[in-house]
Design an enzyme around this catalytic site. Structure first.
Site, PDB file in Angstrom:
ATOM      1  N   SER A 261     -61.210 -39.821  55.377  1.00 27.91           N
ATOM      2  CA  SER A 261     -61.924 -38.544  55.362  1.00 27.91           C
ATOM      3  C   SER A 261     -62.112 -38.038  56.773  1.00 27.91           C
ATOM      4  O   SER A 261     -62.219 -38.825  57.720  1.00 27.91           O
ATOM      5  CB  SER A 261     -63.299 -38.701  54.701  1.00 27.91           C
ATOM      6  OG  SER A 261     -64.215 -39.328  55.582  1.00 27.91           O
ATOM      7  N   ASP A 262     -62.150 -36.718  56.910  1.00 26.76           N
ATOM      8  CA  ASP A 262     -62.673 -36.176  58.157  1.00 26.76           C
ATOM      9  C   ASP A 262     -64.171 -36.452  58.156  1.00 26.76           C
ATOM     10  O   ASP A 262     -64.779 -36.646  57.104  1.00 26.76           O
ATOM     11  CB  ASP A 262     -62.383 -34.684  58.272  1.00 26.76           C
ATOM     12  CG  ASP A 262     -62.359 -34.214  59.720  1.00 26.76           C
ATOM     13  OD1 ASP A 262     -62.891 -34.940  60.579  1.00 26.76           O
ATOM     14  OD2 ASP A 262     -61.825 -33.124  59.984  1.00 26.76           O
ATOM     15  N   TRP A 263     -64.767 -36.468  59.325  1.00 22.86           N
ATOM     16  CA  TRP A 263     -66.171 -36.870  59.466  1.00 22.86           C
ATOM     17  C   TRP A 263     -67.069 -35.822  58.777  1.00 22.86           C
ATOM     18  O   TRP A 263     -67.200 -34.700  59.241  1.00 22.86           O
ATOM     19  CB  TRP A 263     -66.517 -37.037  60.930  1.00 22.86           C
ATOM     20  CG  TRP A 263     -66.289 -38.437  61.436  1.00 22.86           C
ATOM     21  CD1 TRP A 263     -67.211 -39.231  62.053  1.00 22.86           C
ATOM     22  CD2 TRP A 263     -65.084 -39.217  61.377  1.00 22.86           C
ATOM     23  NE1 TRP A 263     -66.653 -40.455  62.364  1.00 22.86           N
ATOM     24  CE2 TRP A 263     -65.361 -40.477  61.961  1.00 22.86           C
ATOM     25  CE3 TRP A 263     -63.806 -38.994  60.868  1.00 22.86           C
ATOM     26  CZ2 TRP A 263     -64.412 -41.496  62.061  1.00 22.86           C
ATOM     27  CZ3 TRP A 263     -62.857 -40.003  60.965  1.00 22.86           C
ATOM     28  CH2 TRP A 263     -63.166 -41.224  61.550  1.00 22.86           C
ATOM     29  N   GLY A 265     -66.440 -35.006  55.530  1.00 23.15           N
ATOM     30  CA  GLY A 265     -65.584 -34.305  54.582  1.00 23.15           C
ATOM     31  C   GLY A 265     -65.742 -34.731  53.142  1.00 23.15           C
ATOM     32  O   GLY A 265     -65.142 -34.128  52.250  1.00 23.15           O
TER      33      GLY A 265
END
Length: 768
Positions: A261-263, A265
């Site tokens: 995941s993006d931080w 997300g």
């Protein structure tokens, strides 16, 4: 030290428990066998712990089995400095400075896959030295609008160029035993409202424009991880999206790696479980206010996941699939048995950064061969970007560097060799800040003079100079080239246009060096004889710029995106408007913005060419200090078969390179050869570009599409043949109804070009 001792104790426990080295630690065994062995030894709690962060940049290992934590680091232009365990603030290390490499727009501007390989090798060595297993990059989102604040982190507007440049980067990094995490998958094409933008795009556009670079990264580059994007598609966030992650990435492409995941997300436990997410980071849940000792236990794939497993509401087979992917990642990185230690801030890495920067700089204009600078002359440098450090700021790619050579210092260092006298005037004041997440440049850029006073000083000095070099453009402040915000227009900020106009009026030998990761408006372009596009070039920026200005290096960069004359000429803004319309329509009573990609496949030069809109500088444009002549091209055969070696649904699961190899092996290809001669007086490199056109297509197609390029180095008077191989797969379009790539019989045209706007010759051929 306590952690090291604990890990050592765990390893002793492991070896004491087994007579021989356990399979999962035996690097002589096949990876899949090791993965299954490790999986069989894990408890449910340990499995879940592998799937979410337990610090800002790490996820848990399994101490009792000697499996270490997994550590990530921001790139993709350099290794981010260490932060505190649970904070964004700096950890205060004194040995975490890095080499900043040129931004990825600059790398794409080299049009040289070998530069990409060297880049990946060097940054991978720096990541390995810092004991990072996952490098969060590179980025390959398509340049759709010049207002996107994060375009500087990506590889331009063309899916073919981005595909060709991302693969060697991945291979260079991963050869070190460090995983790339290609991002942001996908449709993350502007930064404003990035968490709440729902993209509406047709399947043909998705597959032809926004997926190819990611597909090449997976199937040709073999990236070990992929990062989801913040935005939504089909009303699902892209960090847990059933179509993008399950159907396409893991289904059609058969991706065996881990989705990161993006931080911040991840938004929902059930969707994260079922829709393809494997490793959750940065989900700012506050477990401490819930009475938990560890806030990370409140992550969506932490205690909530364990509760669903315990109650039978989650499938253990799905859990095991996620864990296998993370274990496979560990076997390829921290548990690969590689004794290499990497290196940091080495002479070789600085040399690579300078070499890449030299090849990246684009000579946009050079009337009267004003450049390179003649020796023994008086040079006036004007502009804030000549003295401002650019490695700090811009978002997560901000760096803490061992050194950064600013343009003024780079030119001063070259002055002795070339007998130059270098003076400086500020010209304008823009962003005087110099701090990001606790990294401080230490520069004091404050200047209280008025704009009129600054211009007057610059003009006065310009009158007595042989050359005036204005170094301006954008910087990495909010609403310029920066994460989490978009630009507010195409024009230069801080009144720079007025400074350039005044300098050009005072001195006819005014040269503009634009530093940016985006196209900018240049209303003064006809008034200055020379323009350089210099990008964000990292630690060696000033040296690279000086190398080009003085002629120590011959420019060979080509634009990876179009410079429009005005914002309304860009496809997005021509269709929806030049204000905030590109950000979509906010739903009633809901914080979601629906953004429809009405430009379809006509992105960048495809739009300009098809609609016959003349750009300021076309995609692929770039001049040299020498000249090149293109000879008459030849075609190996006038036609080829319309039946690809791999057809139908199978085209979804094979990599572009596999498709090409299969067609060539089947003898179903043509070759186009063009001789290129250096007709100038110095050695230089030229990038020859191949564009293909479907002359009578059954569907609406762009006027032409890039399908090949080759960078060739030539000595004065030297001629070399450049050969392109064309297969039916190069002519395919995505048939959304059949959900497959399709080609059709008919007439096609091949254009041999210096840029999208400068075609040297054409050839016609037939697909039978």
């Amino acid at each position: 030290m306590q952690k090291i001792l604990a890990a050592a104790a765990a390893m002793l426990t492991v070896y004491g428990a087994y007579a021989a080295k356990p399979t999962y630690l035996d690097t002589e065994k096949p990876i899949e066998q090791r993965v299954e062995d490790a999986l069989s030894r894990l408890t449910t709690a340990e499995k879940v712990a592998l799937l979410h962060a337990h610090s800002k940049f790490s996820s848990a290992g399994v101490p009792r089995l000697g499996i270490p934590d997994l550590w990530c680091t921001d790139g993709p232009h350099g290794i981010r400095p260490e932060v505190l365990w649970d904070e964004w603030d700096q950890a205060g290390w004194t040995n975490d400075s890095c080499v900043a490499f040129p931004a990825l727009t600059a790398l794409a501007a080299t049009w040289n896959p070998e530069m990409s390989r060297q880049y990946g090798k060097a940054i991978g060595e720096e990541a390995l030295y810092r004991n990072k297993q996952v490098l969060l990059g590179p980025g390959v989102n398509i340049y759709r609008t010049p207002l996107n604040g994060r375009n500087f982190e990506y590889m331009g507007e063309d899916p073919y160029l981005a595909s060709q440049m991302v693969v060697p980067y991945i291979r260079g990094v991963q050869k070190n035993g460090v995983a790339t995490c290609v991002k942001h998958f996908c449709l993350n094409n502007h930064e404003a409202n990035r968490h709440t933008t729902n993209v509406i795009v047709d399947d043909r556009t998705l597959y032809e424009i926004y997926l190819p670079a990611f597909k090449s990264a997976v199937l040709d580059g073999g990236t070990w991880t992929i990062m989801g994007a913040y935005n939504l598609y089909n009303n699902e966030h892209l960090c847990h999206n059933s179509v993008i992650l399950n159907k396409i990435l893991k289904g059609e492409w058969g991706f065996p790696g881990a989705v990161v995941s993006d931080w911040g997300g991840v938004h929902d436990t059930d969707q994260a479980i079922t829709n393809g997410m494997d490793l959750e980071f940065g989900s700012w849940t506050n477990g401490l206010s819930s009475g938990k000792k560890n806030a990370y236990d409140s992550y969506y794939l932490a205690d909530p996941y364990k509760e669903r497993l315990a109650s039978g509401k989650a499938d253990p087979k799905v859990l095991d699939d996620k864990v296998r992917r993370v274990l496979r990642l560990m076997m390829l990185t921290s548990l690969n048995g590689n004794d290499a230690t990497g290196s940091m801030c080495s002479d070789e890495h600085y040399a690579a950064a300078r070499r890449i920067g030299n090849e990246a700089i684009v000579l946009l204009k050079n009337d009267g061969n004003l450049l390179p600078l003649a020796d023994g002359k008086k040079v006036l440098v004007v502009g804030e970007n000549a003295i401002k450090m650019m490695t700090v700021g811009g978002g997560s790619s901000s760096l803490k560097v061992q050194h950064e050579i600013i343009p003024l210092d780079g030119l001063k260092a070259a002055a002795a060799k070339h007998g130059l006298t270098v003076d400086y005037a500020r010209g304008y004041v823009g962003d005087t800040g110099g701090e990001y997440n606790g990294v401080v440049t230490g520069q004091d850029l404050n200047d209280n003079r008025t704009p009129e006073q600054l211009i007057a000083e610059a003009v006065d000095k310009a009158k007595n100079a042989d050359y005036v070099i204005f170094v301006g453009g954008l910087n990495k402040a909010n609403h310029q080239d920066a994460e989490d915000s978009d630009r507010e227009g195409l024009g230069l900020p801080y009144g720079q246009d007025a400074v350039i106009e005044a300098l050009a009026a005072a001195n006819p030998n005014t040269i503009v060096v634009n530093i940016s990761g985006n196209a900018v408006a240049m209303p003064w372009a006809d008034k200055v004889p020379a323009i350089l596009q210099a990008w964000f070039l990292g630690s060696e920026a000033g040296n690279s710029i000086a190398d080009i200005l003085t002629g120590d290096a011959n420019p060979s960069g080509k634009l990876p995106f179009t410079f429009p004359l005005k914002l309304a000429d860009n496809s997005v803004h021509h269709i929806v408007g030049t204000g905030k319309e590109y950000l979509g329509t906010k739903r009633a009573n809901e914080d979601i913005y629906d953004v429809e990609y009405k430009d379809g496949v006509l992105v960048g030069y495809r739009w300009h060419d098809t609609k016959k809109i003349k750009p300021l500088f076309p995609f692929g444009h770039g001049l040299s200090y020498t000249t090149f002549a293109y000879g008459k091209p030849t075609l190996s055969a006038p036609s080829m078969s319309a039946t690809p070696a791999i057809t139908g649904e199978a085209t979804l699961s094979h990599s572009p390179e596999q498709m090409r190899r299969a067609s060539i092996a089947a003898g179903n290809a043509i070759t186009i050869t063009v001789p290129v001669t250096n007709t100038g007086s110095r050695e230089g490199s030229e990038t020859v570009q191949l564009y293909l056109t479907d002359v009578k297509a059954p569907v609406a197609r762009p006027a032409k599409e890039l399908k090949g390029f080759a960078k060739v180095s030539l000595k004065p008077g030297e001629t070399k043949d450049v050969t392109f191989t064309v297969t039916p797969d190069d002519l395919a379009y995505f048939d959304a109804d059949a959900h497959a790539w399709a080609v059709h019989p008919g007439r096609y045209r091949a254009s041999i070009a210096r840029s999208a706007g400068d075609v040297a010759s054409t050839l016609n051929f037939t697909l039978k």
